[in-house]
Design a protein around this motif. Structure first.
Motif, PDB file in Angstrom:
ATOM      1  N   TYR B 225      65.271  34.915  24.633  1.00  0.00           N
ATOM      2  CA  TYR B 225      63.954  34.554  25.175  1.00  0.00           C
ATOM      3  C   TYR B 225      64.071  33.862  26.532  1.00  0.00           C
ATOM      4  O   TYR B 225      63.283  34.109  27.434  1.00  0.00           O
ATOM      5  CB  TYR B 225      63.241  33.644  24.176  1.00  0.00           C
ATOM      6  CG  TYR B 225      61.792  33.388  24.499  1.00  0.00           C
ATOM      7  CD1 TYR B 225      60.834  34.391  24.295  1.00  0.00           C
ATOM      8  CD2 TYR B 225      61.373  32.169  24.994  1.00  0.00           C
ATOM      9  CE1 TYR B 225      59.501  34.163  24.589  1.00  0.00           C
ATOM     10  CE2 TYR B 225      60.040  31.938  25.293  1.00  0.00           C
ATOM     11  CZ  TYR B 225      59.109  32.942  25.075  1.00  0.00           C
ATOM     12  OH  TYR B 225      57.783  32.715  25.372  1.00  0.00           O
ATOM     13  N   SER B 231      59.132  40.339  33.195  1.00  0.00           N
ATOM     14  CA  SER B 231      58.024  39.690  33.891  1.00  0.00           C
ATOM     15  C   SER B 231      56.668  40.057  33.323  1.00  0.00           C
ATOM     16  O   SER B 231      55.709  39.368  33.516  1.00  0.00           O
ATOM     17  CB  SER B 231      58.072  40.020  35.383  1.00  0.00           C
ATOM     18  OG  SER B 231      57.970  41.406  35.552  1.00  0.00           O
ATOM     19  N   VAL B 232      56.554  41.156  32.614  1.00  0.00           N
ATOM     20  CA  VAL B 232      55.230  41.542  32.128  1.00  0.00           C
ATOM     21  C   VAL B 232      55.232  41.742  30.612  1.00  0.00           C
ATOM     22  O   VAL B 232      55.767  42.720  30.114  1.00  0.00           O
ATOM     23  CB  VAL B 232      54.753  42.844  32.807  1.00  0.00           C
ATOM     24  CG1 VAL B 232      53.341  43.173  32.369  1.00  0.00           C
ATOM     25  CG2 VAL B 232      54.796  42.697  34.309  1.00  0.00           C
ATOM     26  N   SER B 234      56.583  41.142  27.636  1.00  0.00           N
ATOM     27  CA  SER B 234      57.543  41.699  26.689  1.00  0.00           C
ATOM     28  C   SER B 234      58.757  40.780  26.641  1.00  0.00           C
ATOM     29  O   SER B 234      58.827  39.796  27.366  1.00  0.00           O
ATOM     30  CB  SER B 234      57.945  43.103  27.123  1.00  0.00           C
ATOM     31  OG  SER B 234      58.700  43.721  26.117  1.00  0.00           O
ATOM     32  N   LEU B 238      66.081  43.456  31.165  1.00  0.00           N
ATOM     33  CA  LEU B 238      66.167  44.752  31.836  1.00  0.00           C
ATOM     34  C   LEU B 238      66.587  45.829  30.840  1.00  0.00           C
ATOM     35  O   LEU B 238      67.608  45.694  30.166  1.00  0.00           O
ATOM     36  CB  LEU B 238      67.208  44.615  32.947  1.00  0.00           C
ATOM     37  CG  LEU B 238      67.340  45.722  33.965  1.00  0.00           C
ATOM     38  CD1 LEU B 238      66.096  45.829  34.809  1.00  0.00           C
ATOM     39  CD2 LEU B 238      68.539  45.429  34.867  1.00  0.00           C
ATOM     40  N   ASP B 240      65.668  46.482  28.006  1.00  0.00           N
ATOM     41  CA  ASP B 240      65.844  45.933  26.649  1.00  0.00           C
ATOM     42  C   ASP B 240      67.307  45.643  26.329  1.00  0.00           C
ATOM     43  O   ASP B 240      67.743  45.743  25.180  1.00  0.00           O
ATOM     44  CB  ASP B 240      65.276  46.893  25.587  1.00  0.00           C
ATOM     45  CG  ASP B 240      63.756  46.844  25.541  1.00  0.00           C
ATOM     46  OD1 ASP B 240      63.191  45.847  26.020  1.00  0.00           O
ATOM     47  OD2 ASP B 240      63.145  47.784  25.030  1.00  0.00           O
ATOM     48  N   TYR B 250      59.050  38.591  17.157  1.00  0.00           N
ATOM     49  CA  TYR B 250      58.147  37.684  17.880  1.00  0.00           C
ATOM     50  C   TYR B 250      57.228  38.480  18.809  1.00  0.00           C
ATOM     51  O   TYR B 250      56.018  38.229  18.881  1.00  0.00           O
ATOM     52  CB  TYR B 250      58.981  36.679  18.683  1.00  0.00           C
ATOM     53  CG  TYR B 250      58.177  35.855  19.657  1.00  0.00           C
ATOM     54  CD1 TYR B 250      57.484  34.724  19.232  1.00  0.00           C
ATOM     55  CD2 TYR B 250      58.111  36.210  20.998  1.00  0.00           C
ATOM     56  CE1 TYR B 250      56.742  33.983  20.128  1.00  0.00           C
ATOM     57  CE2 TYR B 250      57.368  35.473  21.898  1.00  0.00           C
ATOM     58  CZ  TYR B 250      56.686  34.357  21.463  1.00  0.00           C
ATOM     59  OH  TYR B 250      55.943  33.637  22.357  1.00  0.00           O
ATOM     60  N   PHE B 254      53.597  37.909  17.728  1.00  0.00           N
ATOM     61  CA  PHE B 254      52.911  36.837  18.445  1.00  0.00           C
ATOM     62  C   PHE B 254      52.567  37.172  19.895  1.00  0.00           C
ATOM     63  O   PHE B 254      51.912  36.371  20.554  1.00  0.00           O
ATOM     64  CB  PHE B 254      53.744  35.554  18.356  1.00  0.00           C
ATOM     65  CG  PHE B 254      53.915  35.109  16.938  1.00  0.00           C
ATOM     66  CD1 PHE B 254      52.864  34.529  16.256  1.00  0.00           C
ATOM     67  CD2 PHE B 254      55.098  35.325  16.265  1.00  0.00           C
ATOM     68  CE1 PHE B 254      52.992  34.160  14.927  1.00  0.00           C
ATOM     69  CE2 PHE B 254      55.246  34.957  14.934  1.00  0.00           C
ATOM     70  CZ  PHE B 254      54.193  34.372  14.267  1.00  0.00           C
ATOM     71  N   HIS B 256      51.749  40.744  20.545  1.00  0.00           N
ATOM     72  CA  HIS B 256      50.777  41.801  20.262  1.00  0.00           C
ATOM     73  C   HIS B 256      49.972  41.563  18.985  1.00  0.00           C
ATOM     74  O   HIS B 256      49.061  42.329  18.689  1.00  0.00           O
ATOM     75  CB  HIS B 256      51.498  43.154  20.173  1.00  0.00           C
ATOM     76  CG  HIS B 256      52.109  43.567  21.473  1.00  0.00           C
ATOM     77  ND1 HIS B 256      53.454  43.428  21.749  1.00  0.00           N
ATOM     78  CD2 HIS B 256      51.563  44.082  22.600  1.00  0.00           C
ATOM     79  CE1 HIS B 256      53.696  43.853  22.980  1.00  0.00           C
ATOM     80  NE2 HIS B 256      52.571  44.245  23.517  1.00  0.00           N
TER      81      HIS B 256
END
Lengths: 414, 291
Positions: B225, B231-232, B234, B238, B240, B250, B254, B256
């Motif tokens: 985390y 940055s957006v 998620s 990079l 994933d 999470y 929390f 979605h």
């Protein structure tokens, strides 16, 4: 005697309760949850103060909720049917929270018809789900992507402010040849869909068409993605995980050549870098024959569906579209590094703190800027699109294959 | 006397477990507006999507598997090596034990943030500073997909080896010395004594350290985390590259607010940990030892 005393005390308490005016009659409390930081909350509080002056007997309490967990908190409040009356949050929250049943439709409250003619149509539209007539949010403030640079760096290298993508590439190459450490810096939306958005729309492309048909993978999308890659492959833009939010420092120190970021950095330049006068912000570059289209983010404002004070909440929201309120907000915003950008374009003139050239950029970009798509499934597709963009940028996947995969993911979620 | 405890235990432990199991078969966002977002059963829909359709879940599962194997095995090896090296009860060893144990009692958020400074990739980071001093180009530590899991493993070993060391030390000290004395009389060398006395008698401790490390490793969250943000809206960094099961849970639950789907992820995670723990117990044949 004891029993008589107890009865007397009970009677006195009962009379006291009956005589006391009910709390709701003395003041009407409106609770606003403002998503953001404490500085932006202070700006909202300035609007609340104006509203309270105009409406004696009303108390507006503004509380901060963070971006990280703000969405979940609002949903939790909606589930518990207890919490704020009004919320501000991401532009896309109106659609997603509204569709979950958390927000009130603003049309019967007289907010939608009041706000619609005041704000750019494409921004207003981006808050309403495609195919729906319900309005769950209206724009509260805006965050606009712009291109920042240091005027002396440009002048020293014989660079004129680039307007087209070709001019941008030439300028970036000159900066690179001049030995600028990071010729191009992509701060907001680094290597994700948001950072690419400007290039896509300024190339005449789009994520979806007007009927929400996926168009991300057409030739304009491919061209825009190839251009976006140049930022990293040719012009040294740091990847996510390497880049930090230090654009202003590095522009000032002449380590960075051109930076892409939001107007919040203009606010920071004004507040924290007051001795630094050489910065400028200009519109994002466009392809030949296309408009410069900036990504517009920011916050929407909504009324919670469970609120028992919807009429008062609506009145508060309407008050935010008054130039005096916006001026009061910005008198706080200029001190707190949170200059408020109203969705009413002409109110940009109330921002006395920006240089005229920056105000001109803001106004011109607002006229053409696009918000996030209002199509069903976009919210859930963002991570997929970003993943495919990154697969192209850093993992050797072809632009067409990456965008085809992104398009397939977007379609599957519609 | 037990009633208050039982009441709280049922309300805050037993009920949520059953509730989350039920939710894992539902579409549920807690609001459940009948017109706009009705909640209801999807039968095995959440599980089907997890196993057959959700590429991000598969990526998270793969990353978590790499991480668990690396973090648990290396933590056990490092713990055991430290315990053996610091076995003798000398003043310097006591000080070193404290030093190695310190990361275990330090706030994980604080240590992750410090690691963030170590691995910063822009020339300001500590490691890149060292590389620069040696004339080596900076490395994009937190932006190179192949490095994400190894970095998280390194952080885990650094943070967990001291705790394991204490447990192994307790185990080693509980081994009767006459075993070693008898072995020495029989001519066993140090390696043989370790192989045939220390290791077999440390099995219960090894099992305990293994199971708790596996459970802890599957629950990795802070490192992903904080060090690998996107940055957006998620998590996972990079491409994933550092997406793990709990951060993905999470993200779904929390960010979605797909609480049914997130519950399904939680139950899959439980199933994996349960099965691996059973296998671990079986392999180590330590049922009797643990009794």
């Amino acid at each position: 005697m004891k029993r008589l005393g107890a009865i007397a005390i009970t009677l006195m308490m009962a009379v006291g309760v009956l005589m006391a005016p009910p709390a709701s009659a003395a003041t009407k409390n409106l609770v606003v949850w403002a998503t953001g930081d404490d500085a932006s909350t202070k700006v909202t509080q300035a609007a609340a103060k104006v509203f309270m002056r105009q409406n004696p007997g009303v108390k507006v309490t503004v509380q901060t909720i963070g971006w990280g967990d703000g969405y979940a908190k609002v949903l939790a409040a909606a589930a518990a049917r207890k919490g704020p009356d009004v919320i501000t949050g991401g532009l896309s929250w109106g659609i997603s929270l509204g569709q979950k049943g958390a927000l009130a439709d603003l049309r019967p409250l007289g907010v939608a018809s009041f706000v619609q003619p005041k704000v750019p149509s494409q921004i207003y539209r981006s808050l309403i789900a495609y195919g729906s007539s319900k309005v769950y949010a209206v724009p509260y403030d805006l965050t606009l992507m712009m291109m920042f640079y240091d005027k002396t760096v440009f002048a020293d290298n014989g660079i004129a402010a680039p307007k087209t993508i070709a001019e941008f590439n030439a300028a970036a190459q000159k900066l690179k040849d001049a030995g600028i450490q990071v010729p191009v810096y992509n701060e907001w939306g680094n290597a994700d869909w948001l950072g690419w958005f400007n290039w896509l729309y300024s190339s005449g492309g789009s994520l979806y068409d007007a009927k929400c048909k996926v168009t991300i993978n057409n030739s304009k999308g491919v061209s825009a993605l190839n251009q976006y890659k140049k930022l990293y492959s040719d012009f040294g833009a740091p990847k996510p995980g390497v880049a930090d939010w230090s654009m202003n420092d590095n522009l000032k120190n002449k380590k960075y050549g051109i930076g892409f970021s939001g107007n919040f950095q203009a606010s920071s330049l004004y507040t924290y870098y007051r001795d630094y006068k050489n910065w400028n912000a200009i519109p994002v570059p466009a392809a030949p024959g296309a408009k410069s289209v900036s990504f517009i983010g920011g916050r929407g404002i909504s009324v919670m569906k469970y609120s028992t004070k919807k009429a008062l909440a609506a009145k508060f929201i309407r008050s935010l579209y008054d130039v005096n309120t916006v001026t009061a907000m910005n008198s706080v915003g200029t001190v707190e590094n949170s200059i408020f950008l109203s969705p009413v374009i002409k109110f940009a003139d109330s921002i006395a703190s920006y240089p005229s050239s920056v105000l001109k950029t803001i106004k011109s970009q607002l006229a053409t800027a696009q918000g996030p798509p209002n199509c069903i499934g976009w919210e859930d597709s963002q991570a997929d699109v970003t993943k495919e963009i990154q697969a192209f940028l850093f993992d050797g996947k072809s632009a067409q294959a990456a965008l085809d995969a992104a398009a397939a993911a977007m379609k599957s979620r519609q | 006397m037990l009633a208050p405890f039982v009441l709280l235990f049922v309300a805050f432990s037993i009920y949520p477990i059953f509730a989350s199991f039920r939710l894992s078969f539902m579409r549920y966002n807690a609001i459940c507006d009948e017109e706009l977002s009705p909640c209801g059963s999807v039968r095995f829909g959440n599980y089907y999507r997890l196993f057959f359709e959700d590429d991000r879940f598969h990526k998270a599962l793969l990353n978590t598997s790499y991480y668990v194997v690396g973090a648990v095995s290396l933590t056990i090896i490092a713990s055991l090596m430290l315990a053996i090296a610091l076995q003798a009860d000398t003043k310097s060893n006591r000080i070193l034990r404290v030093v190695f144990f310190l990361p275990s009692v330090t706030s994980s958020i604080a240590t992750v943030l410090v690691w963030g400074w170590v691995f910063r990739g822009d020339g300001v980071g500590l490691l890149n500073g060292v590389l620069a001093a040696m004339g080596i180009s900076p490395v994009e530590w937190l932006a190179t997909p192949a490095l994400a899991v190894p970095i998280l493993v390194l952080m885990s070993v650094w943070g967990g080896a001291g705790y394991g060391m204490i447990l192994f030390l307790a185990g080693i000290n509980s081994i009767p010395t006459y075993y070693y004395e008898a072995a020495m009389i029989d001519g066993a060398n140090p390696r043989q004594r370790f192989r045939y006395i220390t290791l077999p008698l440390l099995k219960p401790v090894m099992t305990y350290v293994g199971i708790t490390s596996i459970i802890g490793a599957f629950q990795i969250f802070e490192g992903v985390y904080l060090l690998f943000p996107t940055s957006v809206g998620s998590v996972g960094g990079l491409q994933d590259m550092a997406l793990m099961l709990v951060p993905y849970l999470y993200d779904q639950g929390f960010i979605h607010f797909r609480l049914g789907y997130a519950s399904a992820i939680a139950w899959v995670l439980f199933g994996i940990i349960f099965i691996i723990s059973l296998i671990n117990l079986k392999l180590s044949k330590s049922f009797e030892d643990l009794r």
